[in-house]
Design a protein around this motif. Structure first.
Motif, PDB file in Angstrom:
ATOM      1  N   PRO A 116       0.838  -1.205   0.000  1.00 11.89           N
ATOM      2  CA  PRO A 116       0.000   0.000   0.000  1.00 11.89           C
ATOM      3  C   PRO A 116       0.872   1.254   0.000  1.00 11.89           C
ATOM      4  CG  PRO A 116      -0.844  -1.601   1.561  1.00 11.89           C
ATOM      5  CD  PRO A 116       0.475  -2.142   1.080  1.00 11.89           C
TER       6      PRO A 116
ATOM      7  N   ASP B 169      -5.153   0.573   4.979  1.00 13.31           N
ATOM      8  CA  ASP B 169      -4.154  -0.458   4.725  1.00 13.31           C
ATOM      9  C   ASP B 169      -2.723   0.051   4.897  1.00 13.31           C
ATOM     10  OD1 ASP B 169      -4.185   1.160   2.484  1.00 13.31           O
ATOM     11  OD2 ASP B 169      -4.882  -0.395   1.117  1.00 13.31           O
TER      12      ASP B 169
ATOM     13  N   LYS C 221       3.657   1.476   2.970  1.00 11.44           N
ATOM     14  CA  LYS C 221       3.537   0.598   4.141  1.00 11.44           C
ATOM     15  C   LYS C 221       4.888  -0.029   4.469  1.00 11.44           C
ATOM     16  CE  LYS C 221       0.945  -3.359   5.989  1.00 11.44           C
ATOM     17  NZ  LYS C 221       0.457  -2.639   7.188  1.00 11.44           N
TER      18      LYS C 221
END
Length: 390
Positions: free
Chosen positions: A287, A298, A341
């Motif tokens: 993400p 996310d 992420k």
């Protein structure tokens, strides 16, 4: 996937020096490190690294085609408006491209996670394509490795093949110039290796430092003897090229550049949130969002803040609950950021290990392994060879 300790070859440093690999040590610390090697199975290489590399490359090409027809995306990619047609025309002509390197986190079990794509000026080419293959051959000769061992490494063969095709289709007997800045021994070594591959492909070659490139009265790029430069491999990022004093002459120049102008779309990290928007949920993607947009759930609270323009880990920061836990200094402070992420690198014997997966033209061609005591891979992170063994 295993990390196996290994005895270095006798006098390998002397061999490296004799072959022009003079950056085997950086700042007094080992850069090339053969005290260990990584071992993969064929399935791990083919299914977990090679296949995702090929698929993500095609996904990236899809986004290039989309971006050149969208003013919004070109703005997101921070390509100066003056060069939009230049980049778009390069793509529509399908200007030839030669190489790129994708970086992955992979532990041998879970799906490889794509960090980014340096599709314009990737380094570690020489050590990936040539020196680790030489290491493998000599280790087999010395019976330190079995004769049936292999390596995912056809980089040099494919590179020469691509350059042969370039000679036939584009250069028509003209010399291909090779260029980099004066202040980097690693860049010079990479360029000289690339130049040697071009010679093997039958191309005539010349070298010029980027600082010495001139402009003729007709607006053409010239060398120190005022000869027009018909083609140039430049280890100098497109975002820098656009900002140079000669940048305004690029659209009117007849010089064929490698990597081509359309690679400006793939060489910056704004491509990462665009990939996530287009292919959300893909098992090999993380993400990722632009800093100025509302991220999805996310992303989480543990993420990496990356400048749109950054190389070798510079100005990257790891964030956790709004606090910076790890960061690397650098010059890339004014290009905006993306938030990706956090996916930790696997740790082997205390080393955070990154896989660089090479793409030559449009095909996966080999890998190079980098290690660091830090979670962020930098230009000084050690290069460690690898093998394939069932």
């Amino acid at each position: 996937m295993l990390r196996i300790t290994s005895a270095p070859r006798k006098d390998w440093t002397r061999l490296a020096e004799s072959l022009g690999f003079k950056f085997h040590t950086i700042g007094g610390e080992a850069y090339w490190d053969e005290t260990a090697y990584y071992q993969f199975t064929m399935n791990q290489v083919e299914q977990d690294i090679e296949d995702p590399t090929a698929e993500i490359h095609q996904m990236c090409l899809h986004l290039v085609d989309k971006a050149v027809n969208s003013e919004h995306l070109m703005e997101r990619l921070r390509i100066p408006r003056f060069f939009w047609d230049y980049v778009r025309d390069s793509w529509l002509r399908r200007d030839s491209h030669l190489y790129g390197r994708m970086d992955f986190s992979y532990d041998g079990q879970s799906p490889a996670k794509f960090y980014e794509y340096n599709a314009d000026t990737p380094t570690s080419l020489y050590e990936s394509a040539f020196f680790q293959w030489l290491w493998l051959e000599q280790m087999v000769e010395e019976k330190k490795l079995p004769p049936d061992i292999d390596q995912f490494n056809i980089i040099q063969e494919m590179l020469i093949e691509a350059l042969v095709l370039l000679k036939k289709q584009k250069m028509a007997g003209e010399p291909l110039y090779f260029s980099c800045s004066q202040d980097s021994e690693e860049d010079y070594g990479t360029v000289e290796y690339f130049r040697d591959c071009a010679v093997q492909a039958g191309l005539g070659t010349q070298f010029i430092y980027t600082e010495n490139i001139g402009i003729s009265p007709e607006g053409q790029f010239t060398d120190l003897e005022d000869r027009t430069i018909p083609g140039m491999f430049k280890l100098y990022p497109w975002e820098f090229m656009f900002e140079e004093a000669f940048g305004s002459y690029l659209p009117g120049s007849d010089t064929l550049f490698f990597e081509p102008p359309w690679k400006a779309i793939l060489s910056n990290k704004a491509i990462l949130p665009l990939l996530w928007q287009e292919f959300k949920g893909h098992p090999n993607l993380l993400p990722c969002y632009f800093e100025d947009e509302k991220p999805g759930d996310d992303l989480g609270s543990h993420y990496v803040k990356k400048p749109v323009f950054s190389r070798e880990g510079a100005n990257i920061a790891v964030m956790d609950d709004g606090k910076t836990t790890v960061t690397v200094d650098g010059p890339y402070v004014d290009s905006g950021y993306v938030l990706q992420k956090y996916q930790p690198l696997p740790v082997f014997a205390g080393n955070h290990t990154l896989i660089g997966s090479w793409v030559i033209a449009d095909r996966p061609a080999g890998i190079g392994m980098r290690e660091d005591s830090s979670v962020i891979t930098r230009d000084s992170s050690r290069f460690v060879p690898h093998v394939i063994r069932e």
